[in-house]
Design a protein around this motif. Structure first.
Motif, PDB file in Angstrom:
ATOM      1  N   SER A  80       4.291   5.960  -0.115  1.00 53.38           N
ATOM      2  CA  SER A  80       4.922   5.165  -1.181  1.00 53.38           C
ATOM      3  C   SER A  80       5.718   3.988  -0.624  1.00 53.38           C
ATOM      4  CB  SER A  80       5.823   6.046  -2.053  1.00 53.38           C
ATOM      5  OG  SER A  80       6.816   6.672  -1.258  1.00 53.38           O
ATOM      6  N   ASP A  81       6.280   4.133   0.584  1.00 51.54           N
ATOM      7  CA  ASP A  81       7.033   3.035   1.201  1.00 51.54           C
ATOM      8  C   ASP A  81       6.132   1.832   1.490  1.00 51.54           C
ATOM      9  OD1 ASP A  81       9.366   4.426   1.108  1.00 51.54           O
ATOM     10  OD2 ASP A  81       9.408   4.978   3.230  1.00 51.54           O
ATOM     11  N   PHE A  82       4.870   2.104   1.806  1.00 52.44           N
ATOM     12  CA  PHE A  82       3.928   1.011   2.079  1.00 52.44           C
ATOM     13  C   PHE A  82       3.728   0.144   0.840  1.00 52.44           C
ATOM     14  CE2 PHE A  82       1.272   2.490   5.980  1.00 52.44           C
ATOM     15  CZ  PHE A  82       2.417   2.982   6.587  1.00 52.44           C
ATOM     16  N   GLU A  83       3.732   0.796  -0.329  1.00 48.20           N
ATOM     17  CA  GLU A  83       3.561   0.047  -1.575  1.00 48.20           C
ATOM     18  C   GLU A  83       4.840  -0.685  -1.962  1.00 48.20           C
ATOM     19  OE1 GLU A  83       2.022   0.681  -6.210  1.00 48.20           O
ATOM     20  OE2 GLU A  83       2.169   2.399  -4.858  1.00 48.20           O
ATOM     21  N   LYS A  84       5.967   0.012  -1.845  1.00 39.79           N
ATOM     22  CA  LYS A  84       7.254  -0.598  -2.227  1.00 39.79           C
ATOM     23  C   LYS A  84       7.569  -1.830  -1.380  1.00 39.79           C
ATOM     24  CE  LYS A  84       9.339   3.815  -3.616  1.00 39.79           C
ATOM     25  NZ  LYS A  84      10.296   4.882  -3.183  1.00 39.79           N
ATOM     26  N   GLY A  85       7.322  -1.733  -0.079  1.00 42.72           N
ATOM     27  CA  GLY A  85       7.677  -2.825   0.812  1.00 42.72           C
ATOM     28  C   GLY A  85       6.515  -3.684   1.247  1.00 42.72           C
ATOM     29  N   PHE A  86       5.425  -3.650   0.484  1.00 37.23           N
ATOM     30  CA  PHE A  86       4.204  -4.368   0.863  1.00 37.23           C
ATOM     31  C   PHE A  86       4.470  -5.861   1.074  1.00 37.23           C
ATOM     32  CE2 PHE A  86       0.418  -6.841  -0.083  1.00 37.23           C
ATOM     33  CZ  PHE A  86      -0.581  -6.188   0.605  1.00 37.23           C
ATOM     34  N   ILE A  87       3.975  -6.380   2.199  1.00 35.47           N
ATOM     35  CA  ILE A  87       4.074  -7.823   2.472  1.00 35.47           C
ATOM     36  C   ILE A  87       2.670  -8.433   2.474  1.00 35.47           C
ATOM     37  CG2 ILE A  87       4.806  -9.580   4.128  1.00 35.47           C
ATOM     38  CD1 ILE A  87       6.845  -7.521   5.204  1.00 35.47           C
ATOM     39  N   LYS A  88       1.841  -7.979   3.380  1.00 36.35           N
ATOM     40  CA  LYS A  88       0.465  -8.474   3.496  1.00 36.35           C
ATOM     41  C   LYS A  88      -0.443  -7.355   3.997  1.00 36.35           C
ATOM     42  CE  LYS A  88       0.963 -13.012   2.678  1.00 36.35           C
ATOM     43  NZ  LYS A  88       0.211 -13.752   1.654  1.00 36.35           N
ATOM     44  N   ALA A  89      -1.741  -7.576   3.863  1.00 33.97           N
ATOM     45  CA  ALA A  89      -2.726  -6.669   4.446  1.00 33.97           C
ATOM     46  C   ALA A  89      -3.657  -7.468   5.354  1.00 33.97           C
ATOM     47  CB  ALA A  89      -3.533  -5.976   3.363  1.00 33.97           C
ATOM     48  N   GLU A  90      -3.804  -7.000   6.589  1.00 32.63           N
ATOM     49  CA  GLU A  90      -4.826  -7.565   7.473  1.00 32.63           C
ATOM     50  C   GLU A  90      -6.138  -6.862   7.129  1.00 32.63           C
ATOM     51  OE1 GLU A  90      -3.873  -7.201  11.579  1.00 32.63           O
ATOM     52  OE2 GLU A  90      -1.893  -8.144  11.371  1.00 32.63           O
ATOM     53  N   VAL A  91      -7.161  -7.648   6.807  1.00 33.74           N
ATOM     54  CA  VAL A  91      -8.401  -7.074   6.282  1.00 33.74           C
ATOM     55  C   VAL A  91      -9.618  -7.624   7.035  1.00 33.74           C
ATOM     56  CG1 VAL A  91      -9.808  -6.689   4.216  1.00 33.74           C
ATOM     57  CG2 VAL A  91      -7.326  -6.975   3.991  1.00 33.74           C
ATOM     58  N   TYR A  92     -10.530  -6.723   7.356  1.00 38.49           N
ATOM     59  CA  TYR A  92     -11.850  -7.131   7.820  1.00 38.49           C
ATOM     60  C   TYR A  92     -12.843  -6.067   7.369  1.00 38.49           C
ATOM     61  CZ  TYR A  92     -10.592  -4.118  11.858  1.00 38.49           C
ATOM     62  OH  TYR A  92     -10.174  -3.098  12.664  1.00 38.49           O
ATOM     63  N   SER A  93     -14.128  -6.382   7.431  1.00 42.14           N
ATOM     64  CA  SER A  93     -15.129  -5.469   6.880  1.00 42.14           C
ATOM     65  C   SER A  93     -15.722  -4.550   7.944  1.00 42.14           C
ATOM     66  CB  SER A  93     -16.261  -6.257   6.211  1.00 42.14           C
ATOM     67  OG  SER A  93     -17.062  -6.901   7.189  1.00 42.14           O
ATOM     68  N   GLY A 147     -15.450  -0.184   2.013  1.00 46.40           N
ATOM     69  CA  GLY A 147     -15.780  -0.524   3.393  1.00 46.40           C
ATOM     70  C   GLY A 147     -14.787  -1.441   4.067  1.00 46.40           C
ATOM     71  N   ASP A 148     -13.735  -1.868   3.345  1.00 50.41           N
ATOM     72  CA  ASP A 148     -12.690  -2.671   3.987  1.00 50.41           C
ATOM     73  C   ASP A 148     -11.975  -1.851   5.053  1.00 50.41           C
ATOM     74  OD1 ASP A 148     -13.046  -5.016   2.610  1.00 50.41           O
ATOM     75  OD2 ASP A 148     -11.321  -4.784   1.295  1.00 50.41           O
ATOM     76  N   ILE A 149     -11.596  -2.519   6.132  1.00 43.48           N
ATOM     77  CA  ILE A 149     -10.705  -1.927   7.133  1.00 43.48           C
ATOM     78  C   ILE A 149      -9.391  -2.685   7.020  1.00 43.48           C
ATOM     79  CG2 ILE A 149     -10.329  -1.483   9.599  1.00 43.48           C
ATOM     80  CD1 ILE A 149     -13.419  -1.566   9.897  1.00 43.48           C
ATOM     81  N   MET A 150      -8.293  -1.946   6.809  1.00 38.08           N
ATOM     82  CA  MET A 150      -7.027  -2.613   6.488  1.00 38.08           C
ATOM     83  C   MET A 150      -5.880  -2.104   7.359  1.00 38.08           C
ATOM     84  SD  MET A 150      -7.097  -3.289   2.383  1.00 38.08           S
ATOM     85  CE  MET A 150      -7.238  -1.610   1.777  1.00 38.08           C
ATOM     86  N   HIS A 151      -4.996  -3.043   7.663  1.00 35.68           N
ATOM     87  CA  HIS A 151      -3.733  -2.720   8.329  1.00 35.68           C
ATOM     88  C   HIS A 151      -2.638  -3.355   7.481  1.00 35.68           C
ATOM     89  CE1 HIS A 151      -0.657  -2.060  11.351  1.00 35.68           C
ATOM     90  NE2 HIS A 151      -0.339  -3.335  11.275  1.00 35.68           N
ATOM     91  N   PHE A 152      -1.669  -2.541   7.033  1.00 37.15           N
ATOM     92  CA  PHE A 152      -0.666  -3.009   6.085  1.00 37.15           C
ATOM     93  C   PHE A 152       0.608  -3.421   6.788  1.00 37.15           C
ATOM     94  CE2 PHE A 152      -3.310   0.010   3.673  1.00 37.15           C
ATOM     95  CZ  PHE A 152      -3.808  -0.854   2.702  1.00 37.15           C
TER      96      PHE A 152
END
Length: 366
Positions: free
Chosen positions: A313-326, A357-362
């Motif tokens: 839940s902290d990832f959602e509350k403090g979300f800034i950006k997501a690094e995304v690649y496929s 299929g996204d690969i994400m780093h939050f």
């Protein structure tokens, strides 16, 4: 987000054999009605080939697959909603599930008794659906009695709930499933709170013979189930519960050789999981690193912050950006360093809707 599905059907249709296979547990699968007398819950890993490939590439300390939870209940019979057989208490065990897998016997076998003396998928489906409808009617009647007074007093939310319940009651009284009712987004949200059995997506699981698995349409009973599914906008998956049980005892390399011998590319369980995911609008994203490679299930249409919240839940509350690649790009470039060089890693904000299929780093801050 774990997918949950309830397995229903008449006695002796192959429910418990299927359950044994998908969980590798050994619940009772005896040849007599009501062999299952308590609900069995099993969790199976969803073997996503993409995660396996990512793990082979990154070589993390841990690889964690997403999961699929099944609840197998006692065989239902005519009158179950009124307490016949083992009664309506078992229906309560699947009210919290996301979908219902209705196992239908489509094969002849004199050694396995049919509870009604003959194999007739249309009759069997009608019996189970009738019991689900009757159980829902009882729930709706109880709910109407509770909300009617507040609705009549002018409470707007109660009035919406009451009106929807009356529409649902009419549909059920016609012998139709609640899933056939066209609902607005608001009505769907209200209806979800009712936990109605016939509002859940239905997947018919046609249990056929081993020799028919590479072409289920050669089985006339399968074709009957497929037609019923089509008319009710449901899905159908052909499975040989016996094959699935055999596969559950094999090593991975043995499984593929066995499937090749049968002339099929994937197991019935794989097809069932894929169908369930599509039916429920579920997708998968991945997190990749040296410590852990992991698959995460999300609902199509969720935002990047909501997907981050699946992890914590902290990832959602403090979300800034997501690094995304496929996933596809990772397979081409083989490393994050080369992806960066090629400009294939991008930053996405709060409005981004992740794709399968996204690969994400939050990136987050709390």
């Amino acid at each position: 987000m774990s997918l949950t599905a309830g397995i229903v059907g008449l006695p002796n249709v192959g429910k418990s054999t299927l359950f044994n296979a998908i969980t590798k547990s050994k619940v009772v699968a005896a040849n007599y009605p009501f062999a299952t007398i308590e609900p069995n819950v099993g969790v199976v890993e969803v073997k996503d080939e993409r995660l396996k490939n990512l793990s082979n590439l990154v070589v993390p300390l841990k690889t964690i697959y997403t999961t699929f939870e099944f609840t197998d209940i006692a065989g239902l019979v005519k009158g179950a909603s009124n307490g016949e057989g083992l009664g309506n208490k078992f229906l309560g065990n699947i009210r919290e599930t996301d979908a219902i897998c209705h196992v239908v016997r489509c094969y002849e076998n004199n050694d396995i008794e049919h509870v009604y003396g003959s194999v007739d998928p249309k009759r069997d489906i009608e019996i189970i659906n009738y019991e689900l409808i009757m159980a829902d009617l009882a729930s709706v009647a109880l709910r109407i009695s509770k909300v009617a007074k507040k609705a009549n007093s002018g409470d707007s939310l109660s009035k919406k709930e009451y009106d929807l319940l009356k529409r649902i009651e009419d549909v059920l009284n016609k012998g139709e499933l609640v899933s056939s009712l066209a609902l607005t987004s608001e009505e769907k949200s209200i209806c979800k709170n009712f936990n109605l059995l016939t509002a859940k997506p239905m997947i018919y699981v046609a249990n056929i013979l081993e020799e028919e698995i590479n072409d289920p349409t050669q089985n006339p009973n399968y074709n009957i189930v497929a037609e019923i599914a089509k008319n009710s906008k449901a899905e159908v998956v052909a499975i040989s519960a016996k094959i699935e049980e055999d596969l559950s005892e094999m090593e991975e390399d043995e499984k593929q050789a066995f499937l090749n011998d049968l002339g099929i590319s994937s197991s019935g369980l794989d097809n069932l999981i894929k169908t369930a995911y599509n039916t429920l609008g579920l997708r998968t994203y991945f997190t990749v690193g040296k410590v852990e490679c992991r698959a995460w299930t999300f609902k199509e249409g969720m935002s990047a912050p909501e997907c981050a919240g699946i992890i914590h839940s902290d990832f959602e509350k403090g979300f800034i950006k997501a690094e995304v690649y496929s996933y596809e790009d990772m397979m081409i470039y083989q490393s994050e360093a080369k992806l960066k060089e090629a400009g294939k890693i991008r930053l996405e904000g709060k409005d981004y809707l992740p794709k399968d299929g996204d690969i994400m780093h939050f990136r987050f801050n709390v």
